[in-house]
Design a protein around this motif. Structure first.
Motif, mmCIF file in Angstrom:
data_model
loop_
_atom_site.group_PDB
_atom_site.id
_atom_site.type_symbol
_atom_site.label_atom_id
_atom_site.label_comp_id
_atom_site.label_asym_id
_atom_site.label_seq_id
_atom_site.Cartn_x
_atom_site.Cartn_y
_atom_site.Cartn_z
ATOM 1 N N GLU A 32 -12.317 30.555 -25.297
ATOM 2 C CA GLU A 32 -12.532 31.953 -25.701
ATOM 3 C C GLU A 32 -11.926 32.915 -24.680
ATOM 4 O O GLU A 32 -11.287 33.914 -25.059
ATOM 5 N N GLU A 33 -12.109 32.621 -23.401
ATOM 6 C CA GLU A 33 -11.557 33.493 -22.347
ATOM 7 C C GLU A 33 -10.039 33.454 -22.349
ATOM 8 O O GLU A 33 -9.382 34.483 -22.123
ATOM 9 N N THR A 34 -9.472 32.271 -22.596
ATOM 10 C CA THR A 34 -8.015 32.155 -22.682
ATOM 11 C C THR A 34 -7.485 32.985 -23.844
ATOM 12 O O THR A 34 -6.479 33.692 -23.718
ATOM 13 N N THR A 35 -8.186 32.921 -24.967
ATOM 14 C CA THR A 35 -7.794 33.692 -26.150
ATOM 15 C C THR A 35 -7.859 35.190 -25.870
ATOM 16 O O THR A 35 -6.928 35.940 -26.212
ATOM 17 N N ASN A 36 -8.951 35.629 -25.244
ATOM 18 C CA ASN A 36 -9.110 37.055 -24.938
ATOM 19 C C ASN A 36 -8.036 37.540 -23.977
ATOM 20 O O ASN A 36 -7.512 38.652 -24.115
ATOM 21 N N MET A 37 -7.687 36.704 -22.994
ATOM 22 C CA MET A 37 -6.657 37.082 -22.029
ATOM 23 C C MET A 37 -5.309 37.229 -22.732
ATOM 24 O O MET A 37 -4.562 38.187 -22.484
ATOM 25 N N VAL A 39 -4.707 37.884 -25.941
ATOM 26 C CA VAL A 39 -4.727 39.067 -26.814
ATOM 27 C C VAL A 39 -4.563 40.336 -25.987
ATOM 28 O O VAL A 39 -3.849 41.270 -26.376
ATOM 29 N N SER A 40 -5.214 40.368 -24.827
ATOM 30 C CA SER A 40 -5.100 41.529 -23.951
ATOM 31 C C SER A 40 -3.664 41.711 -23.482
ATOM 32 O O SER A 40 -3.157 42.837 -23.424
ATOM 33 N N LYS A 46 -4.797 39.584 -33.323
ATOM 34 C CA LYS A 46 -5.660 38.463 -32.974
ATOM 35 C C LYS A 46 -4.810 37.200 -32.840
ATOM 36 O O LYS A 46 -3.694 37.142 -33.353
ATOM 37 N N ALA A 52 -4.276 29.617 -30.402
ATOM 38 C CA ALA A 52 -5.180 29.706 -29.254
ATOM 39 C C ALA A 52 -5.442 28.324 -28.679
ATOM 40 O O ALA A 52 -5.432 28.132 -27.452
ATOM 41 N N TYR A 56 -4.389 27.041 -24.941
ATOM 42 C CA TYR A 56 -5.433 26.515 -24.048
ATOM 43 C C TYR A 56 -5.087 25.103 -23.593
ATOM 44 O O TYR A 56 -5.241 24.748 -22.422
#
Length: 211
Positions: A32-37, A39-40, A46, A52, A56
């Protein structure tokens, strides 16, 4: 990684004794953190679930690898935005393989800094371990190295201090911190030497009681 920068290491140690600085352990990112990073960094949309997962898997949650590999994907057009969803073109991505690495130059440089200054015996053992694979049993490595067990253990301890390898969740086995470290170490040996490495590993496997 301070082994190749003794002045910085000495300064940090002095500050720690004065309680003026604290070391923080940086754990790998979750999926989840990898995905958020990602996207940011991409700035919009998304990440498609398979994309994703692939990102990862390729980076193992290492923030630096996430940033650098994502830059490569964008620059080479391997990831595209489709109706607000980022999709990775996996067909265009060659499999990560020994001798055929696609590790970004910046990531490769970072890994090389980690292994700089290795003693010849350390590098030889690391190359043998990389030839065995990501996870390697101590007995096979020791037999392939053809050194007394205590000498091999001392070298392994040194490689652990360098954050090249760590203990694996398998009995009497160790593993590389990540795939890029394994690849860079393996590829640091000349092609002719790799044949000898494989021969030594084969002898070690044959001599192992578990074989």
């Amino acid at each position: 990684d301070f082994e190749e920068r003794p002045l910085l290491s000495k300064t940090l140690s002095s500050l720690e004794r004065l309680n003026a600085v604290k070391r923080l352990a940086l754990n790998p990112l979750t999926l989840e953190e990898t995905t958020n990073m990602a996207v940011s960094m991409l700035g919009q949309g998304k990440l498609e679930p398979d994309t994703a997962g692939r990102l990862y898997h390729e980076t193992e949650g290492n923030p630096m690898f996430v940033a650098e590999i994502l830059k490569v994907f964008v620059a080479e057009g391997r990831i595209r935005l489709e109706e607000g969803i980022w999709v990775l073109d996996t067909v265009a991505i060659p499999r990560t393989s020994l001798g055929g690495s696609r590790i970004p130059v910046t990531v490769r440089d970072a890994v090389q800094r980690r292994i700089v200054g290795m003693q010849p015996a350390e590098l030889d053992l690391a190359r043998l371990a990389a030839t065995i694979g990501r996870v390697f049993p101590f007995d096979i490595l020791q037999l392939a190295a053809d050194h007394p067990g205590d000498e091999v253990f001392e070298l392994i301890t040194s490689l652990m201090r360098r954050k090249v390898i760590l203990e694996a969740n398998v009995r009497d086995s160790y593993m590389f911190y990540n795939q890029p470290i394994l690849e860079v170490i393996y590829e640091s040996s000349p092609a002719q030497e790799r044949k000898l490495l494989h021969a030594r590993v084969a002898r070690g496997i044959e001599a192992s009681p578990d074989s």
